[in-house]
Design a protein around this motif. Structure first.
Motif, PDB file in Angstrom:
ATOM      1  N   ALA A 200      22.128  17.847  30.439  1.00  0.00           N
ATOM      2  CA  ALA A 200      22.509  16.479  30.105  1.00  0.00           C
ATOM      3  C   ALA A 200      23.224  15.868  31.312  1.00  0.00           C
ATOM      4  CB  ALA A 200      23.411  16.451  28.880  1.00  0.00           C
ATOM      5  N   PRO A 201      22.577  14.928  32.021  1.00  0.00           N
ATOM      6  CA  PRO A 201      23.176  14.353  33.224  1.00  0.00           C
ATOM      7  C   PRO A 201      24.448  13.556  32.927  1.00  0.00           C
ATOM      8  CG  PRO A 201      20.813  13.890  33.108  1.00  0.00           C
ATOM      9  CD  PRO A 201      21.228  14.423  31.771  1.00  0.00           C
ATOM     10  N   VAL A 202      25.449  13.727  33.757  1.00  0.00           N
ATOM     11  CA  VAL A 202      26.682  12.947  33.729  1.00  0.00           C
ATOM     12  C   VAL A 202      27.185  12.781  32.293  1.00  0.00           C
ATOM     13  CG1 VAL A 202      27.834  10.952  34.763  1.00  0.00           C
ATOM     14  CG2 VAL A 202      25.650  11.702  35.679  1.00  0.00           C
ATOM     15  N   ARG A 203      27.332  13.867  31.578  1.00  0.00           N
ATOM     16  CA  ARG A 203      27.728  13.821  30.168  1.00  0.00           C
ATOM     17  C   ARG A 203      29.243  13.747  29.986  1.00  0.00           C
ATOM     18  NH1 ARG A 203      25.213  15.184  25.365  1.00  0.00           N
ATOM     19  NH2 ARG A 203      23.442  14.217  26.392  1.00  0.00           N
ATOM     20  N   PHE A 204      30.010  14.267  30.946  1.00  0.00           N
ATOM     21  CA  PHE A 204      31.462  14.319  30.797  1.00  0.00           C
ATOM     22  C   PHE A 204      32.156  13.459  31.844  1.00  0.00           C
ATOM     23  CE2 PHE A 204      30.132  18.148  28.615  1.00  0.00           C
ATOM     24  CZ  PHE A 204      31.012  18.227  27.541  1.00  0.00           C
ATOM     25  N   GLU A 205      33.281  12.840  31.416  1.00  0.00           N
ATOM     26  CA  GLU A 205      34.130  12.077  32.325  1.00  0.00           C
ATOM     27  C   GLU A 205      35.559  12.554  32.173  1.00  0.00           C
ATOM     28  OE1 GLU A 205      33.842   7.885  32.422  1.00  0.00           O
ATOM     29  OE2 GLU A 205      31.683   7.842  32.042  1.00  0.00           O
ATOM     30  N   GLY A 206      36.297  12.523  33.259  1.00  0.00           N
ATOM     31  CA  GLY A 206      37.694  12.927  33.267  1.00  0.00           C
ATOM     32  C   GLY A 206      38.232  12.674  34.655  1.00  0.00           C
ATOM     33  N   LYS A 207      38.596  13.753  35.356  1.00  0.00           N
ATOM     34  CA  LYS A 207      39.002  13.612  36.743  1.00  0.00           C
ATOM     35  C   LYS A 207      37.827  13.151  37.600  1.00  0.00           C
ATOM     36  CE  LYS A 207      42.620  17.127  36.460  1.00  0.00           C
ATOM     37  NZ  LYS A 207      43.126  18.426  36.999  1.00  0.00           N
ATOM     38  N   SER A 208      36.626  13.403  37.108  1.00  0.00           N
ATOM     39  CA  SER A 208      35.408  12.940  37.764  1.00  0.00           C
ATOM     40  C   SER A 208      34.304  12.915  36.713  1.00  0.00           C
ATOM     41  CB  SER A 208      35.019  13.873  38.923  1.00  0.00           C
ATOM     42  OG  SER A 208      34.747  15.179  38.420  1.00  0.00           O
ATOM     43  N   GLN A 209      33.112  12.495  37.108  1.00  0.00           N
ATOM     44  CA  GLN A 209      31.956  12.544  36.232  1.00  0.00           C
ATOM     45  C   GLN A 209      31.153  13.806  36.551  1.00  0.00           C
ATOM     46  OE1 GLN A 209      29.943   8.779  37.001  1.00  0.00           O
ATOM     47  NE2 GLN A 209      30.759   7.948  35.097  1.00  0.00           N
ATOM     48  N   VAL A 210      30.834  14.571  35.516  1.00  0.00           N
ATOM     49  CA  VAL A 210      30.076  15.794  35.735  1.00  0.00           C
ATOM     50  C   VAL A 210      28.973  15.906  34.695  1.00  0.00           C
ATOM     51  CG1 VAL A 210      31.973  17.070  36.817  1.00  0.00           C
ATOM     52  CG2 VAL A 210      31.678  17.161  34.334  1.00  0.00           C
ATOM     53  N   SER A 211      27.933  16.604  35.051  1.00  0.00           N
ATOM     54  CA  SER A 211      26.822  16.850  34.142  1.00  0.00           C
ATOM     55  C   SER A 211      27.105  18.092  33.298  1.00  0.00           C
ATOM     56  CB  SER A 211      25.525  17.032  34.931  1.00  0.00           C
ATOM     57  OG  SER A 211      25.171  15.847  35.610  1.00  0.00           O
ATOM     58  N   GLU A 212      26.272  18.284  32.282  1.00  0.00           N
ATOM     59  CA  GLU A 212      26.413  19.420  31.376  1.00  0.00           C
ATOM     60  C   GLU A 212      25.141  20.266  31.409  1.00  0.00           C
ATOM     61  OE1 GLU A 212      27.102  20.279  26.576  1.00  0.00           O
ATOM     62  OE2 GLU A 212      26.251  18.374  27.263  1.00  0.00           O
ATOM     63  N   LEU A 213      25.317  21.576  31.464  1.00  0.00           N
ATOM     64  CA  LEU A 213      24.228  22.518  31.263  1.00  0.00           C
ATOM     65  C   LEU A 213      24.609  23.367  30.065  1.00  0.00           C
ATOM     66  CD1 LEU A 213      22.404  24.651  33.986  1.00  0.00           C
ATOM     67  CD2 LEU A 213      22.730  25.410  31.631  1.00  0.00           C
TER      68      LEU A 213
ATOM     69  N   LEU B 226      23.263  22.979  44.523  1.00  0.00           N
ATOM     70  CA  LEU B 226      23.542  22.368  43.225  1.00  0.00           C
ATOM     71  C   LEU B 226      25.036  22.108  43.046  1.00  0.00           C
ATOM     72  CD1 LEU B 226      21.170  24.249  40.755  1.00  0.00           C
ATOM     73  CD2 LEU B 226      20.689  22.368  42.344  1.00  0.00           C
ATOM     74  N   PRO B 227      25.386  21.035  42.358  1.00  0.00           N
ATOM     75  CA  PRO B 227      26.804  20.688  42.183  1.00  0.00           C
ATOM     76  C   PRO B 227      27.452  21.546  41.096  1.00  0.00           C
ATOM     77  CG  PRO B 227      25.440  19.134  40.994  1.00  0.00           C
ATOM     78  CD  PRO B 227      24.488  20.038  41.735  1.00  0.00           C
ATOM     79  N   ASP B 228      28.780  21.563  41.104  1.00  0.00           N
ATOM     80  CA  ASP B 228      29.498  22.140  39.979  1.00  0.00           C
ATOM     81  C   ASP B 228      29.323  21.220  38.779  1.00  0.00           C
ATOM     82  OD1 ASP B 228      30.502  24.356  41.360  1.00  0.00           O
ATOM     83  OD2 ASP B 228      32.179  23.192  42.159  1.00  0.00           O
ATOM     84  N   LEU B 229      29.300  21.819  37.584  1.00  0.00           N
ATOM     85  CA  LEU B 229      29.158  21.043  36.356  1.00  0.00           C
ATOM     86  C   LEU B 229      29.826  21.806  35.218  1.00  0.00           C
ATOM     87  CD1 LEU B 229      26.816  23.043  35.342  1.00  0.00           C
ATOM     88  CD2 LEU B 229      25.224  21.286  36.098  1.00  0.00           C
ATOM     89  N   LEU B 230      29.775  21.264  34.020  1.00  0.00           N
ATOM     90  CA  LEU B 230      30.310  21.956  32.852  1.00  0.00           C
ATOM     91  C   LEU B 230      29.199  22.747  32.185  1.00  0.00           C
ATOM     92  CD1 LEU B 230      32.809  19.544  31.060  1.00  0.00           C
ATOM     93  CD2 LEU B 230      33.295  21.709  32.187  1.00  0.00           C
ATOM     94  N   ILE B 231      29.385  24.051  32.098  1.00  0.00           N
ATOM     95  CA  ILE B 231      28.462  24.898  31.356  1.00  0.00           C
ATOM     96  C   ILE B 231      29.049  25.087  29.968  1.00  0.00           C
ATOM     97  CG2 ILE B 231      27.333  27.141  31.252  1.00  0.00           C
ATOM     98  CD1 ILE B 231      27.660  27.341  34.281  1.00  0.00           C
ATOM     99  N   THR B 232      28.273  24.770  28.944  1.00  0.00           N
ATOM    100  CA  THR B 232      28.765  24.827  27.572  1.00  0.00           C
ATOM    101  C   THR B 232      27.858  25.703  26.712  1.00  0.00           C
ATOM    102  OG1 THR B 232      27.519  22.878  26.829  1.00  0.00           O
ATOM    103  CG2 THR B 232      29.703  22.489  27.784  1.00  0.00           C
ATOM    104  N   LEU B 233      28.386  26.112  25.565  1.00  0.00           N
ATOM    105  CA  LEU B 233      27.608  26.801  24.545  1.00  0.00           C
ATOM    106  C   LEU B 233      27.341  25.802  23.428  1.00  0.00           C
ATOM    107  CD1 LEU B 233      29.506  30.216  24.390  1.00  0.00           C
ATOM    108  CD2 LEU B 233      27.352  29.730  25.556  1.00  0.00           C
ATOM    109  N   GLN B 234      26.074  25.482  23.197  1.00  0.00           N
ATOM    110  CA  GLN B 234      25.697  24.492  22.194  1.00  0.00           C
ATOM    111  C   GLN B 234      24.525  25.007  21.376  1.00  0.00           C
ATOM    112  OE1 GLN B 234      27.380  21.753  21.748  1.00  0.00           O
ATOM    113  NE2 GLN B 234      28.466  21.395  23.669  1.00  0.00           N
ATOM    114  N   ARG B 235      24.657  24.945  20.056  1.00  0.00           N
ATOM    115  CA  ARG B 235      23.549  25.345  19.192  1.00  0.00           C
ATOM    116  C   ARG B 235      22.609  24.170  18.972  1.00  0.00           C
ATOM    117  NH1 ARG B 235      27.710  28.712  17.320  1.00  0.00           N
ATOM    118  NH2 ARG B 235      27.006  30.871  16.980  1.00  0.00           N
TER     119      ARG B 235
END
Length: 263
Positions: free
Chosen positions: A49-62, A31-40
């Motif tokens: 959420a696939p490919v939710r963040f963009e910056g230095k690269s595109q990453v998904s969110e869990l 599995l790739p690295d991604l952004l793990i977030t706390l969301q209510r």
């Protein structure tokens, strides 16, 4: 203040540690690295959420919902993480058939069973294995049962939980047989690990308990914020759905079975 004592760093480091552990133990590190977030979110333990963040690269969110950290067992919370990681696997693996967002298809379901989690729209045996809204339960003797025990045995814990944790009874995803399996291989003097296996994270430490019987579930108390919060209940036999406050005790008029919270 050192990084080891900064709440944000501690909280996210713990989730990353669990993600890395399951990635290695259940997904062969694919599995790739991604952004793990706390969301209510109402009536959800987590989401992908696939490919939710963009910056230095595109990453998904869990995302993981901290509203439920205090009232669920560590094993249950971590089973949600693994559930969402199966969505990560299905989306990011190049040779795996994709499905529409939010749906749980047979490809996802087969991978869930492979990693040791049984798909079920009711959260108990006999539920539908595919659909838009889907939860799961831990398979006795499966890979997740072993992987989560090894993680907790290593000293893993969740340091922060919602202090407003109150309310409804929700079934644990680890039935009494699985709890007995874990306790059987635990040193009786390891009180810290026994506490992690048998109590919730909350300082109130409600003990996970179940009556005798192979399929008996362990009841724990998850948080409910405000009296207006509503939950979806489902009949484990016929699939009848109803919305009510999470502390409600509902019974199906056709099957005479208690309705369980879907999630």
């Amino acid at each position: 203040m050192s990084n080891q004592s900064k709440p944000a760093i501690v909280a996210y480091t713990e989730l990353q540690q669990a993600y890395d552990h399951f990635n290695h133990a259940l997904f062969d590190g694919e599995l790739p690295d991604l952004l793990i977030t706390l969301q209510r979110g109402m009536n959800t333990f987590g989401y992908f959420a696939p490919v939710r963040f963009e910056g230095k690269s595109q990453v998904s969110e869990l995302a993981m919902n901290p509203d439920y950290f205090g009232g669920r067992s560590l094993a249950d919370t971590l089973s949600t993480l693994a559930h969402e990681m199966v969505h990560v696997w299905q989306f990011h693996m190049p040779d795996v058939k994709k499905c529409r967002g939010g749906y749980h298809d047979r490809v996802w379901g087969a991978k869930m069973e492979e990693v040791g989690l049984m798909p079920s729209n009711t959260g108990v045996a006999g539920g539908k294995k595919t659909g838009q809204q889907m939860t799961h339960y831990i398979i006795r003797g499966g890979r997740f049962q072993t992987a989560v025990y090894e993680l907790l045995k290593s000293g893993f814990g969740i340091s922060w939980y919602d202090s407003w944790s109150h309310g409804a009874v929700i079934p644990s995803k680890a039935n009494k047989d699985i709890l007995d399996d874990w306790l059987r291989i635990t040193d009786a003097g390891d009180t810290e690990l026994i506490s992690k296996l048998t109590q919730t994270v909350s300082k109130n430490n409600p003990v996970l308990s179940g009556s005798e019987g192979d399929d008996e579930e362990i009841s724990i108390k998850p948080p409910v914020k405000g009296s207006s919060t509503r939950a979806k209940f489902t009949c484990p036999d016929c699939g009848l759905n109803a919305m009510a406050k999470p502390s409600a005790n509902l019974v199906c008029g056709d099957c005479d079975k208690p309705l369980v919270i879907a999630g």
